[in-house]
Design a protein around this motif. Structure first.
Motif, PDB file in Angstrom:
ATOM      1  N   MET A   1      24.977  32.174 -96.326  1.00  0.00           N
ATOM      2  CA  MET A   1      24.168  31.341 -95.419  1.00  0.00           C
ATOM      3  C   MET A   1      23.658  32.191 -94.253  1.00  0.00           C
ATOM      4  N   LEU A   2      22.408  31.952 -93.874  1.00  0.00           N
ATOM      5  CA  LEU A   2      21.785  32.733 -92.814  1.00  0.00           C
ATOM      6  C   LEU A   2      22.316  32.306 -91.447  1.00  0.00           C
ATOM      7  N   LYS A   3      22.741  33.287 -90.670  1.00  0.00           N
ATOM      8  CA  LYS A   3      23.187  33.043 -89.303  1.00  0.00           C
ATOM      9  C   LYS A   3      22.265  33.813 -88.370  1.00  0.00           C
ATOM     10  N   ILE A   4      21.587  33.105 -87.463  1.00  0.00           N
ATOM     11  CA  ILE A   4      20.597  33.714 -86.575  1.00  0.00           C
ATOM     12  C   ILE A   4      21.167  33.819 -85.173  1.00  0.00           C
ATOM     13  N   LYS A   5      21.061  35.025 -84.596  1.00  0.00           N
ATOM     14  CA  LYS A   5      21.603  35.265 -83.260  1.00  0.00           C
ATOM     15  C   LYS A   5      20.517  35.814 -82.340  1.00  0.00           C
ATOM     16  N   PRO A   6      20.558  35.435 -81.063  1.00  0.00           N
ATOM     17  CA  PRO A   6      19.654  36.075 -80.090  1.00  0.00           C
ATOM     18  C   PRO A   6      20.077  37.515 -79.854  1.00  0.00           C
ATOM     19  N   VAL A   7      19.113  38.338 -79.501  1.00  0.00           N
ATOM     20  CA  VAL A   7      19.375  39.756 -79.236  1.00  0.00           C
ATOM     21  C   VAL A   7      19.291  40.000 -77.738  1.00  0.00           C
ATOM     22  N   LYS A   8      20.365  40.473 -77.170  1.00  0.00           N
ATOM     23  CA  LYS A   8      20.431  40.761 -75.737  1.00  0.00           C
ATOM     24  C   LYS A   8      20.698  42.252 -75.530  1.00  0.00           C
ATOM     25  N   PRO A   9      20.374  42.767 -74.329  1.00  0.00           N
ATOM     26  CA  PRO A   9      20.657  44.185 -74.048  1.00  0.00           C
ATOM     27  C   PRO A   9      22.148  44.504 -74.173  1.00  0.00           C
ATOM     28  N   ASN A  10      22.426  45.729 -74.613  1.00  0.00           N
ATOM     29  CA  ASN A  10      23.799  46.251 -74.675  1.00  0.00           C
ATOM     30  C   ASN A  10      24.725  45.408 -75.549  1.00  0.00           C
ATOM     31  N   THR A  11      24.224  44.979 -76.709  1.00  0.00           N
ATOM     32  CA  THR A  11      25.036  44.188 -77.640  1.00  0.00           C
ATOM     33  C   THR A  11      24.968  44.790 -79.032  1.00  0.00           C
ATOM     34  N   ALA A  12      25.879  44.352 -79.891  1.00  0.00           N
ATOM     35  CA  ALA A  12      25.861  44.781 -81.295  1.00  0.00           C
ATOM     36  C   ALA A  12      24.587  44.280 -81.977  1.00  0.00           C
ATOM     37  N   GLU A  13      24.117  43.098 -81.563  1.00  0.00           N
ATOM     38  CA  GLU A  13      22.886  42.545 -82.146  1.00  0.00           C
ATOM     39  C   GLU A  13      21.683  43.447 -81.845  1.00  0.00           C
ATOM     40  N   LEU A  14      21.653  44.024 -80.650  1.00  0.00           N
ATOM     41  CA  LEU A  14      20.563  44.943 -80.314  1.00  0.00           C
ATOM     42  C   LEU A  14      20.618  46.182 -81.203  1.00  0.00           C
ATOM     43  N   ALA A  15      21.785  46.728 -81.405  1.00  0.00           N
ATOM     44  CA  ALA A  15      21.933  47.903 -82.276  1.00  0.00           C
ATOM     45  C   ALA A  15      21.471  47.574 -83.693  1.00  0.00           C
ATOM     46  N   ASP A  16      21.817  46.381 -84.169  1.00  0.00           N
ATOM     47  CA  ASP A  16      21.402  45.963 -85.512  1.00  0.00           C
ATOM     48  C   ASP A  16      19.889  45.739 -85.583  1.00  0.00           C
ATOM     49  N   PHE A  17      19.316  45.191 -84.513  1.00  0.00           N
ATOM     50  CA  PHE A  17      17.870  44.964 -84.435  1.00  0.00           C
ATOM     51  C   PHE A  17      17.122  46.282 -84.578  1.00  0.00           C
ATOM     52  N   LEU A  18      17.581  47.293 -83.856  1.00  0.00           N
ATOM     53  CA  LEU A  18      16.920  48.598 -83.889  1.00  0.00           C
ATOM     54  C   LEU A  18      17.142  49.331 -85.211  1.00  0.00           C
ATOM     55  N   ALA A  19      18.254  49.054 -85.866  1.00  0.00           N
ATOM     56  CA  ALA A  19      18.612  49.780 -87.091  1.00  0.00           C
ATOM     57  C   ALA A  19      17.981  49.185 -88.347  1.00  0.00           C
TER      58      ALA A  19
END
Length: 362
Positions: A1-19
């Protein structure tokens, strides 16, 4: 199931967004500026004072698989979706776009336009054809399945663009029409020349003033300050070949410009290692292909664009380089320049999702 998260500075989500783009593209097809993405998300981009951005990333089984960034302007009823990347899965893409549609509507947007990397000035459009080819510098580039992902999710193509490819031509090939235009404008008192590198900072602001006036009616165009323009395009002075920048003056006033640059492909988006820097300098000195990126002519001087194209044609011919007339709106006359010399073409679209009639997924 798709889980959607906001991307904030200095987070794991930001690293994943860039990668994530590195999972989607082969290295030579990757046209990503992590620096620009980071600046927009962290709010320290030259344009950040004019806009608000909200980045999102989607996970399936804890693996990042889709991302996007929504941009909002205070006086605009549209939201702009850019930096979209996704695996080839329609269910995931539709669910992700549905989430973004709900978010955009909650902030008062009545439509989503994209792909737009936050601004007209940073890149827009989706590639529709030629996706298997290596991208040229500045080309919107994406996998071939992206248009379908968007269209099935409810987007429609609202504007179409193309790039014309001109194979290198022999020294025996003549462009009499372009030559005649060039000569007639010189006889009419126009000076057509190339700027010197040391003059570029001042000259680029003249180009900006004319461009700012001429591009007002372009889809998604939004004016910026001369300071913002200088900050965004400062890097161009290092990669431009100024002999392939042509300016037309009438009585000391800029009447038109044509900016072509060597095609560096994805090189300019890579880390500036000594090897990549050497490759950039080599490409600049011995280009195999030029990309005509910007053309603008005062509307009272019909035909000046052809006159500006003539010395570019002659230089490319002399250097045995091919050329690309890049990212032209299908309704403009420039798509017909030197039509008899045109070879392949790539097509692009600008999409829109109507949020008023949009039925959200249940």
């Amino acid at each position: 199931m798709l889980k959607i998260k906001p991307v904030k500075p200095n987070t794991a989500e930001l690293a994943d967004f860039l990668a994530l783009p590195k999972q989607i593209y082969q290295p030579d097809h990757l046209m990503q500026s992590e620096e620009e993405e980071l600046a927009l998300i962290e709010g320290n981009h030259p344009l950040s004072s004019d806009l608000e951005t909200y980045a999102f990333i989607g996970y399936v089984d804890s693996r990042p698989c889709i991302r996007g960034l929504l941009t909002f302007y205070p006086d605009d009823e549209a939201a702009y979706l850019g930096f979209f990347e996704s695996i080839n899965d329609q269910q995931i893409a539709s669910a992700f776009i549905d989430h973004l549609a709900g978010f955009a509507r909650s902030l008062g947007a009545i439509k989503i336009i994209g792909p737009v990397q936050a601004s007209f000035w940073l890149g827009y459009r989706m590639q529709l054809t030629g996706t298997e080819d290596l991208p040229f510098t500045g080309e919107p580039h994406n996998p071939d399945y992206y248009p379908k992902l968007w269209q099935v999710a409810g987007f429609e193509i609202k504007e179409r663009y193309l790039s014309n490819f001109y194979p290198k031509v022999s020294n025996q090939t003549h462009q009499d029409k372009l030559a005649h235009r060039f000569e007639s404008f010189e006889e009419a008192g126009f000076t057509i020349c190339s700027p010197k590198k040391k003059e570029w900072e001042e000259t680029s602001l003249q180009v900006f003033e004319l461009l700012n006036r001429l591009y007002q009616d372009f889809p998604i165009y939004r004016s910026i300050s001369s300071q913002q323009f200088s900050q965004i395009f400062q890097k161009y002075q290092y990669i431009l070949d100024f002999s392939m920048v042509k300016l037309a003056y009438k009585e000391g006033k800029l009447a038109g410009f044509l900016i072509a640059m060597p095609d560096y492909g994805s090189l300019v988006y890579k880390k500036l290692t000594p090897l990549n820097l050497a490759k950039i300098f080599w490409t600049k000195r011995f280009p195999k292909r030029y990309t005509i990126m910007y053309l603008g002519v005062d509307e009272q001087f019909l035909g000046l664009g052809s006159a500006l194209a003539y010395p570019i044609f002659k230089e490319a011919q002399k250097r045995q380089a091919s050329a690309i007339g890049a990212l032209i709106h299908q309704k403009t006359v420039t798509r017909h320049y030197a039509a008899e010399l045109q070879g392949d073409k790539h097509e692009y679209g600008l999409f829109e999702l109507d949020l008023i009639d949009y039925n959200r997924l249940e």
